[in-house]
Design a protein around this motif. Structure first.
Motif, PDB file in Angstrom:
ATOM      1  N   SER A 103      -0.106   7.326  -1.145  1.00  0.00           N
ATOM      2  CA  SER A 103      -1.131   8.033  -1.932  1.00  0.00           C
ATOM      3  C   SER A 103      -2.465   7.282  -1.938  1.00  0.00           C
ATOM      4  O   SER A 103      -3.498   7.854  -2.271  1.00  0.00           O
ATOM      5  CB  SER A 103      -0.633   8.243  -3.361  1.00  0.00           C
ATOM      6  OG  SER A 103      -0.257   7.004  -3.917  1.00  0.00           O
ATOM      7  N   HIS A 104      -2.442   5.999  -1.560  1.00  0.00           N
ATOM      8  CA  HIS A 104      -3.678   5.220  -1.523  1.00  0.00           C
ATOM      9  C   HIS A 104      -4.364   5.233  -0.160  1.00  0.00           C
ATOM     10  O   HIS A 104      -5.411   4.621   0.018  1.00  0.00           O
ATOM     11  CB  HIS A 104      -3.414   3.774  -1.956  1.00  0.00           C
ATOM     12  CG  HIS A 104      -3.064   3.677  -3.409  1.00  0.00           C
ATOM     13  ND1 HIS A 104      -2.026   2.883  -3.858  1.00  0.00           N
ATOM     14  CD2 HIS A 104      -3.574   4.294  -4.489  1.00  0.00           C
ATOM     15  CE1 HIS A 104      -1.930   3.022  -5.178  1.00  0.00           C
ATOM     16  NE2 HIS A 104      -2.851   3.872  -5.581  1.00  0.00           N
ATOM     17  N   VAL A 152       0.855  -1.198   0.000  1.00  0.00           N
ATOM     18  CA  VAL A 152       0.000   0.000   0.000  1.00  0.00           C
ATOM     19  C   VAL A 152       0.886   1.240   0.000  1.00  0.00           C
ATOM     20  O   VAL A 152       1.733   1.412   0.882  1.00  0.00           O
ATOM     21  CB  VAL A 152      -0.948   0.024   1.227  1.00  0.00           C
ATOM     22  CG1 VAL A 152      -1.742   1.327   1.268  1.00  0.00           C
ATOM     23  CG2 VAL A 152      -1.886  -1.169   1.201  1.00  0.00           C
ATOM     24  N   ARG A 153       0.663   2.077  -1.024  1.00  0.00           N
ATOM     25  CA  ARG A 153       1.430   3.317  -1.091  1.00  0.00           C
ATOM     26  C   ARG A 153       0.676   4.408  -0.338  1.00  0.00           C
ATOM     27  O   ARG A 153      -0.552   4.362  -0.203  1.00  0.00           O
ATOM     28  CB  ARG A 153       1.673   3.717  -2.540  1.00  0.00           C
ATOM     29  CG  ARG A 153       2.527   2.693  -3.281  1.00  0.00           C
ATOM     30  CD  ARG A 153       3.047   3.241  -4.583  1.00  0.00           C
ATOM     31  NE  ARG A 153       3.978   4.370  -4.380  1.00  0.00           N
ATOM     32  CZ  ARG A 153       5.272   4.207  -4.112  1.00  0.00           C
ATOM     33  NH1 ARG A 153       5.801   2.994  -4.011  1.00  0.00           N
ATOM     34  NH2 ARG A 153       6.041   5.267  -3.951  1.00  0.00           N
ATOM     35  N   ALA A 182      -6.872  -2.960   2.479  1.00  0.00           N
ATOM     36  CA  ALA A 182      -6.120  -3.916   1.657  1.00  0.00           C
ATOM     37  C   ALA A 182      -6.874  -5.239   1.701  1.00  0.00           C
ATOM     38  O   ALA A 182      -7.761  -5.432   2.544  1.00  0.00           O
ATOM     39  CB  ALA A 182      -4.709  -4.101   2.198  1.00  0.00           C
ATOM     40  N   ASP A 209       6.427   6.453   2.003  1.00  0.00           N
ATOM     41  CA  ASP A 209       6.630   5.234   1.211  1.00  0.00           C
ATOM     42  C   ASP A 209       8.065   4.771   1.438  1.00  0.00           C
ATOM     43  O   ASP A 209       8.994   5.521   1.200  1.00  0.00           O
ATOM     44  CB  ASP A 209       6.403   5.520  -0.282  1.00  0.00           C
ATOM     45  CG  ASP A 209       4.929   5.763  -0.569  1.00  0.00           C
ATOM     46  OD1 ASP A 209       4.097   5.038  -0.002  1.00  0.00           O
ATOM     47  OD2 ASP A 209       4.621   6.655  -1.381  1.00  0.00           O
ATOM     48  N   ARG A 214      -6.604   6.939   2.268  1.00  0.00           N
ATOM     49  CA  ARG A 214      -7.593   8.038   2.354  1.00  0.00           C
ATOM     50  C   ARG A 214      -7.649   8.513   3.797  1.00  0.00           C
ATOM     51  O   ARG A 214      -7.895   7.720   4.705  1.00  0.00           O
ATOM     52  CB  ARG A 214      -8.981   7.510   1.948  1.00  0.00           C
ATOM     53  CG  ARG A 214      -9.176   7.372   0.460  1.00  0.00           C
ATOM     54  CD  ARG A 214      -9.959   8.574  -0.117  1.00  0.00           C
ATOM     55  NE  ARG A 214     -11.339   8.625   0.348  1.00  0.00           N
ATOM     56  CZ  ARG A 214     -12.333   7.868  -0.149  1.00  0.00           C
ATOM     57  NH1 ARG A 214     -12.108   6.955  -1.078  1.00  0.00           N
ATOM     58  NH2 ARG A 214     -13.556   8.008   0.306  1.00  0.00           N
ATOM     59  N   HIS A 221      -9.469  -3.937   6.595  1.00  0.00           N
ATOM     60  CA  HIS A 221      -8.504  -2.838   6.714  1.00  0.00           C
ATOM     61  C   HIS A 221      -7.738  -2.945   8.022  1.00  0.00           C
ATOM     62  O   HIS A 221      -8.162  -3.618   8.961  1.00  0.00           O
ATOM     63  CB  HIS A 221      -9.210  -1.481   6.633  1.00  0.00           C
ATOM     64  CG  HIS A 221     -10.145  -1.199   7.777  1.00  0.00           C
ATOM     65  ND1 HIS A 221     -11.453  -1.658   7.806  1.00  0.00           N
ATOM     66  CD2 HIS A 221      -9.975  -0.502   8.927  1.00  0.00           C
ATOM     67  CE1 HIS A 221     -12.040  -1.250   8.923  1.00  0.00           C
ATOM     68  NE2 HIS A 221     -11.160  -0.562   9.624  1.00  0.00           N
ATOM     69  N   ASN A 264       6.897  -0.795  -0.190  1.00  0.00           N
ATOM     70  CA  ASN A 264       5.565  -0.194  -0.350  1.00  0.00           C
ATOM     71  C   ASN A 264       5.395   0.483  -1.702  1.00  0.00           C
ATOM     72  O   ASN A 264       6.303   1.074  -2.209  1.00  0.00           O
ATOM     73  CB  ASN A 264       5.299   0.832   0.751  1.00  0.00           C
ATOM     74  CG  ASN A 264       4.999   0.129   2.057  1.00  0.00           C
ATOM     75  OD1 ASN A 264       4.353  -0.916   2.057  1.00  0.00           O
ATOM     76  ND2 ASN A 264       5.479   0.679   3.146  1.00  0.00           N
TER      77      ASN A 264
END
Ligand SMILES: [Zn+2]
Length: 195
Positions: A72-73, A69-70, A95, A191, A75, A171, A195
């Protein structure tokens, strides 16, 4: 007089024999059960190691603690309203169920267990006494135990929906606590590595 001396010597020899047997027993135990001894040693020395880490400056940067998971992903869900008067004190990182959750930084596992809201949870104490909370885990990483030293490469468990996440998409609930309160993990996350 001679009898008294003889008795003293006898007592002394008995004590010496006891000491030798005790030493042999300890050595034999160490050889036979290195894991038991090392886990015992770890448990005894843990408070000192934790104290040393406590004295350090807290991390300025931590990893996104879910494999693949980066940043930017993620929220931003900090202080999102929750049931009652509660605000969301952490970040939810979505995820697939079973994705590996790893530690966001180095530290020691200080708690591992189930609670009503969090389900299967792990607390890791990092530098500066910050506590990092990993919740809703489907399962724990095999062999993970309180007292373990962990790094960003150490798996803690797997993404799931345990606790009050039942019925939601799988999650990780990730929380960061200072001595007084929860702080937003998002500005600290970077990151890193895979990742
Ligand atoms: Zn959450």
């Amino acid at each position: 007089m001679n009898q008294l001396l003889a008795r003293d010597i006898k007592n002394y020899m008995r004590k010496l024999l006891f000491l030798v047997v005790a030493i042999i027993f300890v050595i034999a135990f160490r050889v036979a059960n290195p894991e038991v001894v090392s886990s015992f040693t770890r448990r005894v020395t843990l408070p000192f190691k934790v104290a040393l880490l406590y004295a350090e400056e807290p991390e300025r940067e931590i990893a996104v603690p879910v494999d693949g998971v980066r940043l930017s992903h993620v929220r931003d869900s900090w202080h999102a309203p929750r049931s009652g008067m509660r605000l969301h004190e952490g970040q939810d990182i979505f995820a697939e169920r079973g994705t590996i959750v790893h530690s966001a930084m180095r530290g020691y596992v200080v708690r591992k267990g189930e609670n009503e809201l969090g389900g299967n949870t792990v607390f890791v104490m990092g530098a500066g006494g910050r506590r990092y909370y990993y919740a809703h885990l489907d399962s724990y990483a095999p062999g993970l135990a309180v007292g373990d030293y962990v790094t960003r490469e150490t798996a803690l468990g797997h993404v799931g929906t345990t606790g009050n996440a039942a019925g939601t998409p799988p999650h990780l609930h990730f929380g960061v606590y200072t001595s007084g309160a929860a702080i937003n993990p998002l500005p600290l996350m970077r990151d890193m590595g895979e990742n």
